[in-house]
Design a protein around this motif. Structure first.
Motif, PDB file in Angstrom:
ATOM      1  N   ALA A 115       7.544  -1.073  -1.727  1.00  0.00           N
ATOM      2  CA  ALA A 115       7.517  -2.435  -1.193  1.00  0.00           C
ATOM      3  C   ALA A 115       6.332  -2.519  -0.245  1.00  0.00           C
ATOM      4  CB  ALA A 115       8.815  -2.753  -0.463  1.00  0.00           C
ATOM      5  N   LEU A 116       5.376  -3.369  -0.540  1.00  0.00           N
ATOM      6  CA  LEU A 116       4.189  -3.503   0.294  1.00  0.00           C
ATOM      7  C   LEU A 116       4.539  -4.200   1.596  1.00  0.00           C
ATOM      8  CD1 LEU A 116       1.680  -4.579  -2.493  1.00  0.00           C
ATOM      9  CD2 LEU A 116       1.717  -2.396  -1.302  1.00  0.00           C
ATOM     10  N   LYS A 161      -1.125   3.623   2.331  1.00  0.00           N
ATOM     11  CA  LYS A 161      -0.340   4.154   1.213  1.00  0.00           C
ATOM     12  C   LYS A 161      -0.999   3.835  -0.125  1.00  0.00           C
ATOM     13  CE  LYS A 161       3.105   5.650   3.794  1.00  0.00           C
ATOM     14  NZ  LYS A 161       2.797   5.011   5.090  1.00  0.00           N
ATOM     15  N   LEU A 162      -1.570   2.641  -0.248  1.00  0.00           N
ATOM     16  CA  LEU A 162      -2.255   2.234  -1.477  1.00  0.00           C
ATOM     17  C   LEU A 162      -3.631   1.687  -1.137  1.00  0.00           C
ATOM     18  CD1 LEU A 162       0.508   0.348  -3.527  1.00  0.00           C
ATOM     19  CD2 LEU A 162      -0.424   2.618  -4.000  1.00  0.00           C
ATOM     20  N   PRO A 213      -2.929   5.295  -5.170  1.00  0.00           N
ATOM     21  CA  PRO A 213      -2.454   5.850  -3.900  1.00  0.00           C
ATOM     22  C   PRO A 213      -3.618   6.351  -3.052  1.00  0.00           C
ATOM     23  CG  PRO A 213      -1.048   6.576  -5.683  1.00  0.00           C
ATOM     24  CD  PRO A 213      -2.235   5.909  -6.320  1.00  0.00           C
ATOM     25  N   SER A 214      -3.467   6.239  -1.751  1.00  0.00           N
ATOM     26  CA  SER A 214      -4.548   6.613  -0.827  1.00  0.00           C
ATOM     27  C   SER A 214      -4.573   8.099  -0.507  1.00  0.00           C
ATOM     28  CB  SER A 214      -4.395   5.818   0.481  1.00  0.00           C
ATOM     29  OG  SER A 214      -4.343   4.430   0.240  1.00  0.00           O
ATOM     30  N   HIS A 237      -3.308  -0.675   2.088  1.00  0.00           N
ATOM     31  CA  HIS A 237      -1.987  -1.288   2.230  1.00  0.00           C
ATOM     32  C   HIS A 237      -0.949  -0.259   2.651  1.00  0.00           C
ATOM     33  CE1 HIS A 237      -3.728  -4.623  -0.182  1.00  0.00           C
ATOM     34  NE2 HIS A 237      -4.324  -3.616  -0.814  1.00  0.00           N
ATOM     35  N   ASP A 238      -0.114  -0.653   3.607  1.00  0.00           N
ATOM     36  CA  ASP A 238       1.032   0.153   3.966  1.00  0.00           C
ATOM     37  C   ASP A 238       2.192  -0.243   3.034  1.00  0.00           C
ATOM     38  OD1 ASP A 238       2.651   1.960   5.219  1.00  0.00           O
ATOM     39  OD2 ASP A 238       2.401   1.104   7.229  1.00  0.00           O
ATOM     40  N   ALA A 239       3.153   0.657   2.881  1.00  0.00           N
ATOM     41  CA  ALA A 239       4.259   0.394   1.973  1.00  0.00           C
ATOM     42  C   ALA A 239       5.425   1.302   2.308  1.00  0.00           C
ATOM     43  CB  ALA A 239       3.823   0.619   0.523  1.00  0.00           C
ATOM     44  N   ILE A 240       6.601   0.878   1.893  1.00  0.00           N
ATOM     45  CA  ILE A 240       7.801   1.699   2.049  1.00  0.00           C
ATOM     46  C   ILE A 240       8.494   1.819   0.715  1.00  0.00           C
ATOM     47  CG2 ILE A 240       8.188   1.191   4.481  1.00  0.00           C
ATOM     48  CD1 ILE A 240      10.150  -0.950   3.657  1.00  0.00           C
TER      49      ILE A 240
END
Length: 240
Positions: A115-116, A161-162, A213-214, A237-240
């Motif tokens: 989930a972004l 994260k991405l 992915p980063s 982008h951060d994500a969980i």
């Protein structure tokens, strides 16, 4: 090599490494990265190139993070590592980009099973002839021993994260329109290989967006541009 998707393998060095961010899509996907065609229209890409090329007054050298003593991180131009120019995205294009990203957000989330949450500002990166960016991971610093062997990765940007890269110009073997295409300048993933053991190189069409992915599995570089003009929009982008 380790198979991480139907068509792509990664370097076996990752078998013995403790990677903090191990985000990878399902191994049954054809590729461990996602390419969205026509994220921007061809006409929009052409107009964006024209705007950026006119924007000489706001141009500045792209900055890279450099860790110094006491853990302080400072940004400075290090052309040994990276030669590119950076621009601020025009407000109308920023809205267009955001609208398009919202349109594809669920597709990206499904592909990577995340989930972004938060995203950085978009960077507009310009690569002219001879410009490049050496190997790097977007969330980590690579640790190399005296024998120049990679022995570890240190997580320095856990909120990444991405990574997304939108290409505004096309890769061509023979450049005919030097303002809208380029040769060389491929996005090469240093630790990803095809079934023949060849490093993965992305040769895009204008309007293509690649999402990956980063983490260090996706360490990459921009090979030197041989001819023409390479323009990309980059975001993390951060994500969980």
């Amino acid at each position: 090599m380790i198979q991480i998707s139907t068509h792509i393998y990664c370097d076996s060095l990752f078998e013995s490494m403790d990677i903090a961010n191990k985000l990878l899509p399902n191994q049954y996907k054809d590729f461990p990265y996602l390419i969205i065609k026509n994220f921007f229209s061809q006409a929009s890409c052409e107009r964006l190139v024209q705007l950026v090329q006119k924007d000489e007054e706001t141009k500045r050298k792209a900055q890279v993070k450099k860790e110094v003593i006491a853990g302080i991180v400072q940004a400075e131009v290090v052309e040994e590592y990276r030669k590119t120019n950076i621009y601020k995205l025009d407000s109308l294009y920023a809205k267009y980009y955001d609208d398009q990203f919202i349109k594809y957000k669920s597709v990206i989330e499904e592909y990577f099973s995340v989930a972004l949450t938060l995203s950085t500002d978009v960077q507009v990166l310009e690569y002219k002839e001879g410009f490049f960016y050496i190997k790097h991971a977007d969330d980590s610093s690579e640790i190399i021993n005296k024998a120049k062997q990679t022995i570890a990765f240190k997580l320095v940007a856990p909120q990444r994260k991405l990574s997304t890269v939108l290409f505004a110009t096309s890769h061509k073997t023979n450049v005919q329109n030097g303002a809208q295409s380029f040769s060389g300048g491929e996005l090469m993933f240093n630790y990803l290989y095809n079934s023949k053991g060849e490093p993965v190189k992305i040769k895009p069409e204008a309007g293509d967006m690649i999402i990956f992915p980063s983490n260090p599995y996706f360490s990459h570089e921009v090979l030197p541009v041989e001819e023409g003009y390479r323009l990309t929009l980059v975001q993390w982008h951060d994500a969980i």
